[in-house]
Design a protein around this motif. Structure first.
Motif, PDB file in Angstrom:
ATOM      1  N   ASP A  60       0.831  -1.208   0.000  1.00  0.00           N
ATOM      2  CA  ASP A  60       0.000   0.000   0.000  1.00  0.00           C
ATOM      3  C   ASP A  60       0.866   1.258   0.000  1.00  0.00           C
ATOM      4  O   ASP A  60       0.487   2.288  -0.565  1.00  0.00           O
TER       5      ASP A  60
ATOM      6  N   LEU B 296       0.238   4.174  -2.657  1.00  0.00           N
ATOM      7  CA  LEU B 296      -0.065   5.543  -2.256  1.00  0.00           C
ATOM      8  C   LEU B 296       0.995   6.520  -2.770  1.00  0.00           C
ATOM      9  O   LEU B 296       0.700   7.696  -3.018  1.00  0.00           O
TER      10      LEU B 296
ATOM     11  N   PRO C 256       0.153   7.328  -7.184  1.00  0.00           N
ATOM     12  CA  PRO C 256      -1.280   7.408  -7.511  1.00  0.00           C
ATOM     13  C   PRO C 256      -1.516   7.741  -8.989  1.00  0.00           C
ATOM     14  O   PRO C 256      -0.625   8.264  -9.667  1.00  0.00           O
TER      15      PRO C 256
ATOM     16  N   LYS D 104      -6.307  12.765  -4.491  1.00  0.00           N
ATOM     17  CA  LYS D 104      -5.543  12.045  -3.475  1.00  0.00           C
ATOM     18  C   LYS D 104      -6.452  11.321  -2.482  1.00  0.00           C
ATOM     19  O   LYS D 104      -6.238  10.145  -2.172  1.00  0.00           O
TER      20      LYS D 104
ATOM     21  N   TRP E 223      -8.047   8.239  -4.055  1.00  0.00           N
ATOM     22  CA  TRP E 223      -7.115   7.130  -4.244  1.00  0.00           C
ATOM     23  C   TRP E 223      -6.817   6.449  -2.916  1.00  0.00           C
ATOM     24  O   TRP E 223      -6.758   5.221  -2.835  1.00  0.00           O
ATOM     25  N   GLU E 224      -6.661   7.222  -1.867  1.00  0.00           N
ATOM     26  CA  GLU E 224      -6.416   6.644  -0.549  1.00  0.00           C
ATOM     27  C   GLU E 224      -7.593   5.774  -0.121  1.00  0.00           C
ATOM     28  O   GLU E 224      -7.409   4.701   0.461  1.00  0.00           O
TER      29      GLU E 224
ATOM     30  N   VAL F 283      -7.455   2.472  -2.170  1.00  0.00           N
ATOM     31  CA  VAL F 283      -6.372   1.586  -1.709  1.00  0.00           C
ATOM     32  C   VAL F 283      -6.791   0.883  -0.418  1.00  0.00           C
ATOM     33  O   VAL F 283      -6.590  -0.330  -0.264  1.00  0.00           O
TER      34      VAL F 283
END
Length: 201
Positions: A92, A96, A99, A105, A108-109, A112
């Motif tokens: 991960d 991170l 991306p 952001k 995407w976090e 994940v």
């Protein structure tokens, strides 16, 4: 122009479909920070429908199919991101740190974290197994079945059944089925027709 089911069938329908794809990739209209489409706020879906109505002359009967098309493209976009930016990394931390350039952001976090959960992994496994069983290849390319059906019916002045449409879209120019699974389905259709006509005991 749409058919009786609200499906676009005119030559410009390809552009229309691509436009729906741009909505599905819009972070403000269709955020990626939801596990499923069902969790997406109804107001956002309504906003997208209103945008489509403002750009195209669409009828209310097309609303459900339009929203469903955006949903399919939204899910497809997530699958694309997972394949190109998530699955190619081992941790991960790496994901991170690398991306997708066009994804916010926070979104995407969220993805994940979600894709790393046991539930998401199980769903992914089942979906992969289902895709592996989908062996029938069609010959329409990017053209929708609805548009293919409309063009054949107009050119030949006939009414296609679902079986007719399947056969038309799953045979090559040499008249042979696209693959073994499609061939079995076509044989099944023919047998069913013969039975209905009393030619098979």
């Amino acid at each position: 122009m749409v058919n009786k089911f609200g499906q676009p069938i005119d030559p410009g329908s390809g552009t229309y479909t691509k436009y729906l794809g741009t909505l599905a990739r819009n972070a403000n209209l269709a955020p990626l920070c939801y596990k499923t489409w069902w969790e997406m706020p109804k107001q956002l879906k309504e906003d997208m429908w209103n945008i489509v109505k403002g750009k195209y002359d669409v009828r209310i009967m097309s609303k459900h199919r339009t929203i469903s098309s955006i949903e399919k493209k939204w899910r497809g976009y997530k699958c694309e991101l997972k394949s190109e930016y998530y699955s190619v990394r081992d941790t991960d931390a790496e994901r991170l740190a690398n991306p997708p350039p066009d994804v916010e952001k926070e979104h995407w976090e969220f993805l994940v974290r979600h894709w790393g959960t046991p539930m998401a992994k199980e769903v992914s496994k089942k979906n992969k197994e289902c895709r592996g069983k989908q062996t029938m290849i069609h010959t329409t390319g990017t053209k929708s079945f609805a548009r293919v059906s409309a063009e054949i019916e107009e050119d030949e002045s006939i009414q296609l059944s679902r079986a007719d449409l399947f056969i038309c879209t799953h045979i090559n120019k040499d008249g042979k089925a696209t693959d073994a699974a499609a061939s079995e389905m076509i044989i099944s259709f023919h047998a069913s027709i013969l039975q209905k006509r009393g030619h098979v005991p």
